[in-house]
Enzyme design. Structure first.
Site, PDB file in Angstrom:
ATOM      1  N   HIS A   1      -3.683   1.190   7.026  1.00 40.30           N
ATOM      2  CA  HIS A   1      -4.677   0.921   5.983  1.00 40.30           C
ATOM      3  C   HIS A   1      -5.424  -0.382   6.224  1.00 40.30           C
ATOM      4  O   HIS A   1      -5.584  -1.217   5.320  1.00 40.30           O
ATOM      5  CB  HIS A   1      -4.020   0.946   4.592  1.00 40.30           C
ATOM      6  CG  HIS A   1      -4.844   1.700   3.598  1.00 40.30           C
ATOM      7  ND1 HIS A   1      -5.718   1.093   2.743  1.00 40.30           N
ATOM      8  CD2 HIS A   1      -4.942   3.027   3.355  1.00 40.30           C
ATOM      9  CE1 HIS A   1      -6.315   2.019   1.999  1.00 40.30           C
ATOM     10  NE2 HIS A   1      -5.864   3.195   2.356  1.00 40.30           N
TER      11      HIS A   1
ATOM     12  N   TYR B   1       0.812  -1.206   0.000  1.00 38.45           N
ATOM     13  CA  TYR B   1       0.000   0.000   0.000  1.00 38.45           C
ATOM     14  C   TYR B   1       0.858   1.274   0.000  1.00 38.45           C
ATOM     15  O   TYR B   1       1.748   1.436   0.804  1.00 38.45           O
ATOM     16  CB  TYR B   1      -0.915   0.033   1.229  1.00 38.45           C
ATOM     17  CG  TYR B   1      -1.550   1.370   1.394  1.00 38.45           C
ATOM     18  CD1 TYR B   1      -2.492   1.793   0.473  1.00 38.45           C
ATOM     19  CD2 TYR B   1      -1.158   2.230   2.401  1.00 38.45           C
ATOM     20  CE1 TYR B   1      -3.050   3.041   0.565  1.00 38.45           C
ATOM     21  CE2 TYR B   1      -1.706   3.480   2.503  1.00 38.45           C
ATOM     22  CZ  TYR B   1      -2.658   3.879   1.577  1.00 38.45           C
ATOM     23  OH  TYR B   1      -3.188   5.120   1.669  1.00 38.45           O
TER      24      TYR B   1
HETATM   25  C1  CS2 Z   1      -5.511   6.792   2.359  1.00 44.06           C
HETATM   26  C2  CS2 Z   1      -6.379   7.027   1.177  1.00 44.06           C
HETATM   27  O1  CS2 Z   1      -5.181   9.124   2.404  1.00 44.06           O
HETATM   28  C3  CS2 Z   1      -5.251   8.113   3.073  1.00 44.06           C
HETATM   29  O2  CS2 Z   1      -5.085   8.095   4.263  1.00 44.06           O
HETATM   30  O3  CS2 Z   1      -5.909   5.838   3.240  1.00 44.06           O
HETATM   31  O4  CS2 Z   1      -5.538   7.537   0.227  1.00 44.06           O
HETATM   32  C4  CS2 Z   1      -7.127   5.844   0.564  1.00 44.06           C
HETATM   33  O5  CS2 Z   1      -6.274   4.865   0.108  1.00 44.06           O
HETATM   34  C5  CS2 Z   1      -7.933   6.350  -0.588  1.00 44.06           C
HETATM   35  O6  CS2 Z   1      -8.709   7.420  -0.187  1.00 44.06           O
HETATM   36  C6  CS2 Z   1      -8.783   5.265  -1.176  1.00 44.06           C
HETATM   37  O7  CS2 Z   1      -9.650   5.823  -2.116  1.00 44.06           O
HETATM   38 MG    MG Z   2      -5.760   6.442   5.228  1.00 44.69          MG
END
Ligand code: CS2
Ligand code: MG
Length: 408
Positions: A217, A160
């Site tokens: 995440h 991620y």
């Molecule tokens: C992430 C998000 O910004 C964050 O904290 O968790 O970028 C997430 O992956 C996205 O909003 C998914 O659409």
């Molecule tokens: Mg996030």
């Protein structure tokens, strides 16, 4: 005063922004953002098919009643699609209210509690050295807070937020090659062995003053999340985000019982009811809702007031999927909200969006400075918009090494 028309636009530079424009019989118009990342056509259809036909003829000044009408008036209430659509209407109505009053949104909320609002940038690296370069870049630009994500040695695919060869200012969230998602492989053991030490190295390299944030995440089980939160205590994180999915909210107690690491949750929430237990039982330290999916400024204000009663501060979601309209609405909330924490920042004021969404909002030394233009203070250039259209895209899905589907 009456609403005479409303239009929905989908598209943008490298994004599928869902922009709502509400017109009135007095020439004043309002703008709202209904972008729901990788599901963008749905709030657009919800607006066009169900909400806009009811909206025509309503008094735009009655933003509270209109919000209640669309939320409470639907038998099947809520959900991210409906709330993003209602959120866009609510933003547009507050925008109109500000324009009629000749006041920036923050003045309607109660005025400034601070001159500018602390932002955090996203640093990522596919290995630790690459990550250090990325953090250094943001520190050099003046950022005081940086979210730190790193590829895990031995993890079969990029994990991620650490796409191969890409840095955080590129869009790693959406793959525009189509609707069928790519697969990432996740290995919790590798992550648990690597990440606490990696965060400690970032702390050692950049010293005690930098605010370091980290986003898990939703990848850990509650017990693992408690172990992780305890392991990173010496790093002194600003926050640990989404350590475990917040569906079983009682599970958050386990993390609290074992660690004092601050916890941030809520970017996928779309109702005050999803926030209520975590806030009122003081299981989190930061509430991460976004003004878009939470249903606009009206309910977000209620969420932050509830949070304020329980020592929970704000840290609104600000991923690149939010258009400059909702980012600006949040910038206004951020200078007002008494229990402000921090704002995630990737969009506001960047060149790519400037032509489509002209505004005077700015960023300086890692702080956002809100413009004094009436309303939300962001315009929308329909001529520019004509060159963009919807592009199908997807998030990856995550599987464990044995093929089991896991949490993205
Ligand atoms: C992430 C998000 O910004 C964050 O904290 O968790 O970028 C997430 O992956 C996205 O909003 C998914 O659409
Ligand atoms: Mg996030």
């Amino acid at each position: 005063m009456k609403i005479t028309d409303a239009k929905v636009f989908v598209g943008g530079p490298g994004k599928n922004y869902v922009t709502l424009k509400i017109f009135t019989d007095q020439g004043v118009y309002g703008l709202g953002d209904a972008t729901l990342n990788n599901r963008e056509t749905l709030p657009a259809a919800y607006l066009k098919d169900y909400l806009i036909p009811c909206l025509i003829g309503m008094d735009p000044r009655k933003s509270e009643d209109i919000w209640q009408f669309f939320y409470r008036g639907a038998y099947f209430r809520g959900g991210p699609v409906a709330m993003a659509a209602i959120g866009a209407i609510d933003m547009a109505l507050w925008d109109i209210k500000g324009k009629i009053a000749g006041l920036p949104l923050y003045q309607l909320l109660g005025g400034k509690s601070r001159d500018s609002a602390l932002l955090y940038a996203h640093a990522t690296g596919h290995d630790l050295e690459d990550l250090m370069d990325s953090v250094a870049r943001y520190v050099d630009e003046g950022y005081k807070a940086v979210r730190v994500q790193c590829g895990i040695p031995g993890m079969p695919t990029a994990s991620y937020a650490t796409p191969d060869g890409k840095h955080a200012d590129q869009d790693y969230i959406t793959d525009f090659s189509g609707i069928i998602p790519k697969t990432e492989i996740w290995d919790t053991d590798l992550y648990m062995r690597f990440m606490p030490d990696a965060l400690a190295e970032v702390r050692a390299r950049f010293g005690p003053e930098l605010h370091i944030l980290h986003d898990v995440h939703h990848r850990l089980l509650p017990r693992e999340a408690a172990e992780f939160a305890k392991a990173v205590e010496p790093v002194g994180l600003f926050w640990l985000e989404d350590p475990t999915p917040a569906e079983d909210q009682s599970a958050l107690r386990l993390i609290r019982q074992h660690s004092t690491t601050p916890i941030a949750i809520g970017e996928v929430f779309h109702s005050i009811w999803q926030c209520n237990k975590l806030i009122s039982e003081e299981l989190i330290d930061f509430i991460r809702v976004a003004v878009t999916y939470a249903g606009g400024i009206t309910p977000t204000r209620r969420i932050v007031d509830l949070a304020g009663m329980h020592h929970v501060r704000t840290g609104f979601h600000g991923a690149p999927s939010h258009s400059p309209i909702s980012m600006a609405a949040q910038a206004h909330l951020n200078v007002w909200v008494p229990n402000f924490g921090i704002q995630e920042y990737l969009v506001l004021g960047t060149d790519a969006c400037g032509a489509l969404f002209p505004s005077e909002h700015s960023v300086k030394d890692g702080f956002s400075i809100v413009s004094d233009a009436p309303g939300i203070g962001v315009d929308f250039d329909e001529k520019e918009a004509a060159q963009y259209s919807y592009k199908p895209g997807s998030h990856p899905v995550v599987r464990l090494k044995d093929g089991t589907l896991w949490n993205y």
